[in-house]
Design a protein around this motif. Structure first.
Motif, PDB file in Angstrom:
ATOM      1  N   ASP A   1       5.090   7.433  -8.710  1.00 21.20           N
ATOM      2  CA  ASP A   1       6.471   7.320  -8.222  1.00 21.20           C
ATOM      3  C   ASP A   1       7.155   8.681  -8.118  1.00 21.20           C
ATOM      4  OD1 ASP A   1       6.585   7.856 -10.879  1.00 21.20           O
ATOM      5  OD2 ASP A   1       7.951   6.245 -11.425  1.00 21.20           O
TER       6      ASP A   1
ATOM      7  N   GLU B   1       9.512   2.178  -1.446  1.00 13.69           N
ATOM      8  CA  GLU B   1       8.060   2.073  -1.597  1.00 13.69           C
ATOM      9  C   GLU B   1       7.646   2.110  -3.067  1.00 13.69           C
ATOM     10  OE1 GLU B   1       4.479   5.177  -0.884  1.00 13.69           O
ATOM     11  OE2 GLU B   1       5.673   4.735   0.898  1.00 13.69           O
TER      12      GLU B   1
ATOM     13  N   GLN C   1       3.783  -1.865  -2.250  1.00 11.41           N
ATOM     14  CA  GLN C   1       4.577  -2.364  -1.119  1.00 11.41           C
ATOM     15  C   GLN C   1       5.265  -1.217  -0.400  1.00 11.41           C
ATOM     16  OE1 GLN C   1       7.154  -5.775  -1.889  1.00 11.41           O
ATOM     17  NE2 GLN C   1       8.648  -5.032  -0.395  1.00 11.41           N
ATOM     18  N   VAL C   2       5.228  -1.237   0.935  1.00 12.93           N
ATOM     19  CA  VAL C   2       5.868  -0.187   1.720  1.00 12.93           C
ATOM     20  C   VAL C   2       7.384  -0.313   1.620  1.00 12.93           C
ATOM     21  CG1 VAL C   2       3.946  -0.006   3.336  1.00 12.93           C
ATOM     22  CG2 VAL C   2       5.832  -1.572   3.838  1.00 12.93           C
ATOM     23  N   GLY C   3       8.074   0.789   1.918  1.00 14.61           N
ATOM     24  CA  GLY C   3       9.530   0.791   1.876  1.00 14.61           C
ATOM     25  C   GLY C   3      10.132   0.061   3.071  1.00 14.61           C
ATOM     26  N   ASP C   4      11.338  -0.460   2.855  1.00 12.21           N
ATOM     27  CA  ASP C   4      12.044  -1.169   3.931  1.00 12.21           C
ATOM     28  C   ASP C   4      12.474  -0.212   5.044  1.00 12.21           C
ATOM     29  OD1 ASP C   4      12.024  -3.833   3.130  1.00 12.21           O
ATOM     30  OD2 ASP C   4      13.791  -3.593   1.838  1.00 12.21           O
TER      31      ASP C   4
ATOM     32  N   ASP D   1      12.358   4.788   6.745  1.00 14.25           N
ATOM     33  CA  ASP D   1      11.543   4.578   5.542  1.00 14.25           C
ATOM     34  C   ASP D   1      12.454   4.650   4.324  1.00 14.25           C
ATOM     35  OD1 ASP D   1       9.349   4.086   3.970  1.00 14.25           O
ATOM     36  OD2 ASP D   1       8.326   5.981   4.374  1.00 14.25           O
TER      37      ASP D   1
ATOM     38  N   LYS E   1      12.031   5.465   0.027  1.00 11.64           N
ATOM     39  CA  LYS E   1      11.157   5.850  -1.080  1.00 11.64           C
ATOM     40  C   LYS E   1      11.999   6.111  -2.324  1.00 11.64           C
ATOM     41  CE  LYS E   1       7.730   8.205   1.887  1.00 11.64           C
ATOM     42  NZ  LYS E   1       6.568   7.337   1.654  1.00 11.64           N
TER      43      LYS E   1
ATOM     44  N   THR F   1       6.310  -8.770   5.142  1.00 11.25           N
ATOM     45  CA  THR F   1       5.824  -8.042   3.963  1.00 11.25           C
ATOM     46  C   THR F   1       5.855  -8.931   2.725  1.00 11.25           C
ATOM     47  OG1 THR F   1       6.630  -5.944   4.882  1.00 11.25           O
ATOM     48  CG2 THR F   1       6.175  -5.990   2.520  1.00 11.25           C
TER      49      THR F   1
ATOM     50  N   LEU G   1      -2.142  -2.430  -1.082  1.00 11.09           N
ATOM     51  CA  LEU G   1      -1.228  -2.029  -0.018  1.00 11.09           C
ATOM     52  C   LEU G   1      -0.664  -3.306   0.578  1.00 11.09           C
ATOM     53  CD1 LEU G   1       0.056  -0.019   1.992  1.00 11.09           C
ATOM     54  CD2 LEU G   1      -1.969  -0.322   3.422  1.00 11.09           C
TER      55      LEU G   1
ATOM     56  N   ASN H   1       2.017  -4.407   3.538  1.00 13.75           N
ATOM     57  CA  ASN H   1       2.929  -4.039   4.624  1.00 13.75           C
ATOM     58  C   ASN H   1       3.150  -5.253   5.513  1.00 13.75           C
ATOM     59  OD1 ASN H   1       0.828  -4.216   6.553  1.00 13.75           O
ATOM     60  ND2 ASN H   1       0.243  -2.091   6.235  1.00 13.75           N
TER      61      ASN H   1
END
Length: 878
Positions: A31, A509, A513-516, A531, A533, A566, A594, A596
């Protein structure tokens, strides 16, 4: 004192001083985008120094696993050659967040070393910062005055910015530091030269053991310093060096931190390691010592990284771990004559030695062993390939110096180390152009630097003191204010802006899980958020432009289409994890993921390929849970012990706080901070797309849900319709395809028979064309055959006569190919080499090739050169 007793004594001492003892954070950071690995004890506490979070106690102590192999802190090339640098090391640390400062920190350091451990005061030296007028930082008078209470002034050394001013990075918290050094030389040596003169002079027996950093300043982007609102203490003591001082030895490797590993290497290789006390060892023994030090150091770094979830790979942190392991393998291969995997056998020793304090190495022992064993076997094969490639390079070199560019190609493309190349070349009477190699290396580094170059401005703070809150579990749209912004310029992404809000529905992120993505909308404009993070406890929203009025009120809107997809994939990941454990066994653990909008990827521990039947069972289990319409049960801010008692799964390599979020779908219970569906029925359907190996004992499944499954079945239907049309719409497609396969198999047999007859006929015809030249039966012809058939023909003709030299060429799909067969007696008596001949004649067809001395093949691009290659072949026998 044994190492385990020293560690316990340190933690007990600071616990008695009111410190909360916390476990080591994972060695692999997940992180913090600014660091690959935990490279110091303070890395896990950065957010507290930056004022972005509140620690659970103002006083904390721990021992932290650290890794220094990349970036600013890089000790890799020193490891093995000296006795006190390491890739992985333990950092004993005590921390004050706005609580005690210099007086207590230095007093307790002295008390612990001299009263608890009873180190000889006459062997200790201390240093303080001398000041830097250019940066308006004064001499550290406070630290100097405190030390005068414990040591004479001749034992207090003034240090410059390099040695006595600690900085987190180019920007951020920093401050003066006060180091403690120990002189462990013999009394005779100390009588000749004062230890004071050897402090910070890279003497192996006069070493720094403890650094007390006083965080007083913040370094801004323009290089200037400003006072921090609160003063902090950040200390770090090298555990391995402290053990060296306490165990009365002059090398970290002679302590019980390393001796069990060294003894195991001795047992495996049959070679002996000599301690640092043995003087005047032979050059050969010194090479053995260095190799063993490299191996026992590197196995610790690699094993703990894998246990914390970082598998060796070709990119990022995984590449660093692979590079460390390959360095160890290569030292064993070159200097210990180990041609089979053996480093993996050290993991058991390491687990028994450190498993009590670091339980992850014990619980992950089998996985770590398997991964290292496979990496060893793979790289040993690479080394074999490298040796063959090196033979080829030497054969193509007319002088005794090999091109540095070629050596760099071996290093860069095949991972073949330059010093191993140099060693092998030396044995063959060759060298290589080191300047040319270095030039190629610098070009590559320059390309790499240019690609990763990032310029970050200071934060512009609009609303001071705001503590950002995440509201995204309940809302996808919310009224927000911008609290701070900064500009980031990188070669990779160009200019981007990082925006922090007072509250946000955007998920950053994390946890796989990917960021919104989404928008910030005001009365007059819309800003795209591309993105999201998290960094040092701040949620950063990335945009390509800033609002014209950054002080306006905005509505933050998450792209709900992307988030919904997602969330389906994330919830399905939990359901699949449970299914895998039920079907394959409870040894299955998540090793990476991962999630997404398009698909989910899940890495897990398992010892063999998952069979088709097992995959069908997993799919059926997940879809059954979807059809059961299981309701999401969410526990927010639940004590971690309570969550674990309820049966929640915790993942190795993840850092959890005292309070966690627990997600339940029926029997599936996991600690997770991600976004999920409210009911499994929303997932609609689950479909596995692929399953395969990632590393030894690690498998990977990729799967889809929801609309992606609908699209998948539509494509399947479309493909099936095309097949039916191609087959003229048969009533039974499977029967029709089976019939085609049968016909194809019969035709292949017929073709093989015809080719055999053709080869036999050509062989009988061409045998009569042999010419005798200097006692050699010579034949050079072009034939109208495929490449593989021409190869078979060359061997058939060559074995029909003694002392034969056969050179055949053919053209297939406008690609020329050549083949050379030489009787083995000619290889021995005439020193003819088919591989060298093919490489030489391959030049006429703009190609290359190789093989054995008695048979070799090659192909090229220039069809017009075939005739000249055939004509030139006779020169080798004349």
């Amino acid at each position: 004192m044994k190492s385990q007793d020293i560690r316990k004594a340190y933690l007990n001492f600071f616990e008695s001083k009111g410190h909360l003892i916390v476990p080591s954070a994972p060695i692999v950071l997940k992180d913090d985008p600014t660091l690959m690995f935990n490279n110091s004890g303070m890395a896990q506490f950065k957010e507290y120094f930056l004022g972005n979070g509140t620690p659970k106690s103002p006083r904390i102590a721990d021992t932290q696993k650290c890794l220094r192999v990349s970036g600013k802190h890089n000790d890799l090339e020193d490891v093995g050659f000296d006795t006190y640098h390491h890739t992985m090391f333990e950092m004993l640390g005590n921390w004050s967040f706005g609580d005690y400062f210099k007086k207590d920190a230095l007093a307790w350091a002295w008390e612990f070393l001299t009263e608890v451990l009873k180190l000889d005061k006459d062997r200790l030296y201390v240093s303080v910062f001398e000041g830097n007028p250019a940066e308006n930082v004064p001499f550290d008078q406070d630290a100097f005055d405190i030390w005068k209470q414990y040591v004479s002034e001749d034992r207090i050394i003034l240090g410059n910015k390099k040695d006595n001013f600690w900085e987190m990075g180019d920007q951020g918290p920093c401050g003066p530091c006060s180091e403690i050094h120990i002189d462990i030389r013999s009394d005779e040596e100390r009588a000749i030269t004062s230890g004071r003169d050897l402090v910070n002079a890279d003497h192996p027996q006069v070493v720094e053991i403890w650094n007390n950093v006083f965080m007083e300043f913040n370094r801004k982007a323009d290089g200037s310093l400003e006072k921090l609102p609160a003063q902090h203490v950040d200390t770090g003591m090298g555990f391995e060096r402290l053990c060296m001082a306490m165990q009365n030895v002059t090398s970290n490797y002679d302590t019980d931190v390393f001796t069990p590993l060294i003894e195991k290497v001795e047992q495996i290789t049959g070679l002996k390691y000599t301690s640092n006390e043995v003087k005047n060892v032979s050059e050969e023994q010194n090479k053995t010592n260095i190799a063993i030090r490299v191996i026992v150091d590197h196995v610790r770094a690699v094993a703990f990284a894998i246990a914390d979830g970082q598998l060796p790979s070709n990119t990022g942190a995984g590449y660093v771990i692979r590079r460390i392991l390959r360095r160890a393998i290569r030292y064993g291969f070159t200097f210990l004559n180990t041609k089979e995997p053996f480093i993996n056998k050290l993991v058991e020793v390491l687990a028994n030695q450190m498993g009590e304090f670091f339980p992850e190495i014990k619980s992950q022992q089998q996985l770590v062993t398997n991964v290292i064993r496979e990496e060893e076997a793979s790289f040993l094969r690479t080394l074999d390939q490298g040796l063959q490639l090196l033979d080829k390079v030497v054969a193509e070199t007319s002088v005794n110096e090999v091109s540095g560019a070629k050596v760099f190609e071996l290093y860069d493309t095949f991972g073949f180390p330059k010093d191993l190349t140099a060693l092998i070349l030396k044995e063959k009477g060759y060298s290589y152009n080191e300047e040319e190699f270095e030039s190629e290396l610098q070009k590559q580094k320059a390309r790499s630097r240019a690609a990763s170059e990032v310029s970050t401005e200071d934060w512009s703070v609009l609303i001071p003191g705001n503590v950002e809150t995440f509201v995204g579990y309940d809302q996808t749209e919310n009224e927000v204010k911008i609290t701070r912004i900064r500009k980031v310029d990188s070669k990779k992404d160009g200019i981007l802006y990082q925006i922090v809000l007072d509250n946000t529905p955007f998920y950053p992120e994390g946890g796989g899980q990917v960021g919104d993505k989404g928008t910030l909308v005001s009365a007059n404009e819309t800003i795209d958020i591309i993105d999201t993070k998290k960094e040092n406890n701040l949620i950063l929203h990335f945009a390509k432009q800033l609002p014209e009025n950054i002080e306006a009120g905005f509505v933050a809107k998450v792209n709900t289409d992307l988030r919904t997809s997602t969330s389906k994939n994330h919830s399905a990941t939990h359901l699949m994890h449970l299914a895998l454990r039920n079907i394959l066994g409870t040894h299955v653990e998540q090793k990476g993921s991962l999630v997404n909008p398009n698909y989910l990827r899940f890495d897990f521990s398992h010892f063999s390929k998952v069979s088709d039947e097992e995959l069908r069972q997993v799919e059926a289990s997940v879809n059954a849970q979807i059809e059961a319409q299981l309701q999401l049960v969410e526990h927010r801010n639940i004590p971690i012990k309570e969550a674990l008692d309820k049966g929640a799964m915790a993942l190795f390599g993840e850092k959890y706080g005292d309070s966690v979020r627990m997600i339940e779908f029926g029997e599936s219970k996991e600690l997770c901070g991600g976004i999920h569906v409210k009911n499994t029925a929303e997932i609609w359907h689950f479909k596995i797309i692929s399953e395969g190996a990632v590393a030894a004992g690690i498998r990977r499944i990729e799967a889809i849900t929801g609309d992606a499954v609908k699209d998948f079945y539509k494509n399947q239907e479309s493909t099936l319709a095309e097949i039916k049309e191609t087959l003229k719409n048969p009533q039974d497609i499977l029967k029709s395809v089976a019939s085609l396969q049968d016909d194809n198999a019969k035709l292949k047999k017929q073709i093989e028979q015809l080719l055999k007859e053709k080869i036999d006929g050509l062989k009988n015809t061409l045998v009569s064309d042999f010419q005798e030249i200097n006692g050699i039966n010579f034949l050079a012809k072009q034939v109208d055959l495929s490449m593989s058939t021409t190869k078979d023909l060359a061997q058939a003709i060559g074995t029909s006569k003694p002392n034969s030299f056969v050179f055949l060429a053919s053209v297939e799909d406008n690609t020329p190919n050549i083949h050379c067969y030489i009787s083995k007696e000619l290889v021995a008596e005439k020193s003819l080499n088919a591989g060298n001949i093919i490489r030489e004649l391959g030049k006429y067809i703009d190609g290359n090739g190789g093989g054995q001395p008695f048979f070799a093949s090659g192909k090229g691009k220039n069809v017009n050169g075939v005739k000249e290659a055939l004509e030139k072949s006779v020169d080798f026998v004349k």
